[in-house]
Scaffold this motif. Structure first.
Motif, PDB file in Angstrom:
ATOM      1  N   GLY A   1     -59.202 100.790 -59.096  1.00  0.00           N
ATOM      2  CA  GLY A   1     -59.132 100.294 -60.465  1.00  0.00           C
ATOM      3  C   GLY A   1     -58.210  99.110 -60.647  1.00  0.00           C
ATOM      4  O   GLY A   1     -58.073  98.593 -61.765  1.00  0.00           O
ATOM      5  N   GLY A   2     -57.582  98.640 -59.572  1.00  0.00           N
ATOM      6  CA  GLY A   2     -56.662  97.524 -59.686  1.00  0.00           C
ATOM      7  C   GLY A   2     -57.266  96.231 -59.167  1.00  0.00           C
ATOM      8  O   GLY A   2     -58.326  96.223 -58.538  1.00  0.00           O
ATOM      9  N   ILE A   3     -56.570  95.139 -59.429  1.00  0.00           N
ATOM     10  CA  ILE A   3     -56.975  93.856 -58.870  1.00  0.00           C
ATOM     11  C   ILE A   3     -56.850  93.943 -57.348  1.00  0.00           C
ATOM     12  O   ILE A   3     -55.928  94.563 -56.819  1.00  0.00           O
ATOM     13  CB  ILE A   3     -56.074  92.724 -59.412  1.00  0.00           C
ATOM     14  N   TYR A   4     -57.775  93.325 -56.649  1.00  0.00           N
ATOM     15  CA  TYR A   4     -57.766  93.430 -55.194  1.00  0.00           C
ATOM     16  C   TYR A   4     -56.531  92.735 -54.610  1.00  0.00           C
ATOM     17  O   TYR A   4     -56.087  91.704 -55.105  1.00  0.00           O
ATOM     18  CB  TYR A   4     -59.052  92.856 -54.611  1.00  0.00           C
ATOM     19  N   LYS A   5     -56.014  93.333 -53.545  1.00  0.00           N
ATOM     20  CA  LYS A   5     -54.759  92.874 -52.962  1.00  0.00           C
ATOM     21  C   LYS A   5     -54.838  91.453 -52.411  1.00  0.00           C
ATOM     22  O   LYS A   5     -53.823  90.755 -52.344  1.00  0.00           O
ATOM     23  CB  LYS A   5     -54.312  93.845 -51.866  1.00  0.00           C
ATOM     24  N   CYS A   6     -56.032  91.009 -52.051  1.00  0.00           N
ATOM     25  CA  CYS A   6     -56.157  89.653 -51.507  1.00  0.00           C
ATOM     26  C   CYS A   6     -55.776  88.581 -52.527  1.00  0.00           C
ATOM     27  O   CYS A   6     -55.500  87.433 -52.155  1.00  0.00           O
ATOM     28  CB  CYS A   6     -57.586  89.414 -50.999  1.00  0.00           C
ATOM     29  N   PHE A   7     -55.741  88.956 -53.827  1.00  0.00           N
ATOM     30  CA  PHE A   7     -55.383  87.982 -54.862  1.00  0.00           C
ATOM     31  C   PHE A   7     -53.894  88.040 -55.223  1.00  0.00           C
ATOM     32  O   PHE A   7     -53.436  87.268 -56.066  1.00  0.00           O
ATOM     33  CB  PHE A   7     -56.224  88.211 -56.116  1.00  0.00           C
ATOM     34  N   GLU A   8     -53.169  88.946 -54.586  1.00  0.00           N
ATOM     35  CA  GLU A   8     -51.751  89.119 -54.906  1.00  0.00           C
ATOM     36  C   GLU A   8     -50.921  87.855 -54.660  1.00  0.00           C
ATOM     37  O   GLU A   8     -50.110  87.477 -55.523  1.00  0.00           O
ATOM     38  CB  GLU A   8     -51.179  90.288 -54.108  1.00  0.00           C
ATOM     39  N   PRO A   9     -51.099  87.147 -53.529  1.00  0.00           N
ATOM     40  CA  PRO A   9     -50.279  85.945 -53.300  1.00  0.00           C
ATOM     41  C   PRO A   9     -50.433  84.901 -54.395  1.00  0.00           C
ATOM     42  O   PRO A   9     -49.445  84.266 -54.790  1.00  0.00           O
ATOM     43  CB  PRO A   9     -50.796  85.430 -51.949  1.00  0.00           C
ATOM     44  N   PHE A  10     -51.649  84.731 -54.906  1.00  0.00           N
ATOM     45  CA  PHE A  10     -51.852  83.725 -55.952  1.00  0.00           C
ATOM     46  C   PHE A  10     -51.119  84.129 -57.229  1.00  0.00           C
ATOM     47  O   PHE A  10     -50.469  83.292 -57.869  1.00  0.00           O
ATOM     48  CB  PHE A  10     -53.339  83.548 -56.236  1.00  0.00           C
ATOM     49  N   ILE A  11     -51.224  85.387 -57.617  1.00  0.00           N
ATOM     50  CA  ILE A  11     -50.553  85.846 -58.837  1.00  0.00           C
ATOM     51  C   ILE A  11     -49.047  85.722 -58.686  1.00  0.00           C
ATOM     52  O   ILE A  11     -48.339  85.303 -59.609  1.00  0.00           O
ATOM     53  CB  ILE A  11     -50.957  87.297 -59.157  1.00  0.00           C
TER      54      ILE A  11
END
Length: 353
Positions: A44-54
């Motif tokens: 249910g969360g944003i995928y971890k691959c997008f964590e660096p951008f955030i």
């Protein structure tokens, strides 16, 4: 410079040795605005691959961590990232975040958000429109083709076959030159019509308002003032409306009775737009040929739900925007809206009550 390097070295040693308190470490890293989100990579969360951008722009406070240490984080959080409705945005949560400026939703649909309530706290709401149009239109066409040509059954035959030779029941139906009825000719519905042109389909549509004649001609679409006319004439009925009080269970027993016995229902809007009990009944009575659903209620369906037992029903886990490219643009758009809210600017994709 040597002094700074020595300090950083000592800090690293203390962290490794466990002598540096984690609450002080939190203060070191929180030099960026804080957002609240579900754990990236968790269900249910944003995928971890997008964590660096955030993390280029924000310090992420996970909801689980927030619940454990509200007194430390509540005043720091300025934006809430909602992805898939995993966080319940209610009055209790809003009251606990005194400096929250925006609830930023990933995706178009905001039916899971009480926008008047959120706005009453002086908090803005945004979504990510336009970003999802192509991917959602693609999944609509994908479901139509997969259902018509029995792609899932064919795959299962190749994988699990217990005999040679295809049975008569494996015969599909042509999409080319068939009639497609689109309920809801907004941005996504129009893109579906453009794609359907490639299959030389006859395109009917029903909408609250008729599109300009030039737009109809561009995709070869014919307007049906009544939904009844569209249902009676269509081989494939694709539902592409927003969920609202007016569209709640828009397709029910009465509508299924109007459809052709060899027709297929495709729902890529919201699960509650279709009365699922009425759909099960229509399938059992062979009032329609098949159904292909990207959305249901609840999501996901219980394993023992009747819809999962029909061989002529395809059920996807809300896959419409589930591509790497579209998800990345959605996250980028969420960041853009959050940054605008934090600087007091106009949110590019603000949703108002």
């Amino acid at each position: 410079m040597p002094g700074i390097q020595n300090s950083m070295l000592q800090l690293t040693i203390r962290i490794v040795q466990g002598t540096f308190r984690l609450d002080r470490l939190s203060q070191v890293v929180m030099d960026k605005p804080c957002i609240l989100a579900t754990t990236l990579g968790a269900p249910g969360g944003i995928y971890k691959c997008f964590e660096p951008f955030i993390e280029k722009h924000f310090t992420i406070i996970t909801f689980e961590r927030f619940v454990q240490r509200k007194e430390d984080f509540a005043a720091k959080i300025q934006a809430l990232f909602v992805w898939g409705g995993a966080i319940k945005v209610d009055q209790n949560l809003l009251q606990s975040l005194p400096n929250l400026k925006a609830v930023v939703n990933g995706g178009v649909g905001v039916d899971h958000l009480d926008i008047p309530l959120i706005n009453s706290f002086g908090i803005k709401v945004s979504n990510t429109p336009h970003v999802v149009d192509n991917a959602t239109a693609d999944i609509g066409i994908c479901l139509m083709l997969a259902s018509a040509r029995k792609i899932v059954e064919g795959h299962n035959f190749s994988k699990f076959r217990e005999f040679d030779g295809l049975s008569e029941s494996s015969l599909g139906t042509d999409v080319s030159r068939a009639t497609l009825g689109i309920i809801g000719m907004g941005r996504i519905g129009y893109k579906i019509a453009k794609r359907a042109q490639g299959f030389e389909m006859k395109i009917l549509y029903h909408n609250r308002n008729q599109r300009p004649e030039s737009e109809e001609k561009a995709v070869g679409a014919m307007y049906c003032a009544s939904m009844k006319e569209l249902l009676q004439r269509s081989d494939f009925v694709m539902v592409v409306v927003n969920l609202s009080p007016q569209t709640h269970k828009l397709i029910g027993a009465k509508e299924f009775a109007m459809m052709k016995p060899n027709s297929t229902l495709i729902n890529i809007s919201r699960g509650l737009v279709v009365d699922q009990d009425a759909l099960v009944d229509a399938l059992q009575k062979k009032m329609i040929r098949a159904a292909a659903l990207d959305v249901t209620y609840p999501e996901p369906l219980p394993r023992d739900h009747p819809l999962l037992s029909f061989p002529n029903v395809i059920v996807l886990p809300h896959f419409g925007t589930h591509t790497m490219e579209t998800s990345q643009i959605m996250v980028e758009r969420m960041v853009t809206n959050a940054l605008a809210a934090l600087t007091g600017g106009q949110l590019p994709d603000e949703v108002k009550a």
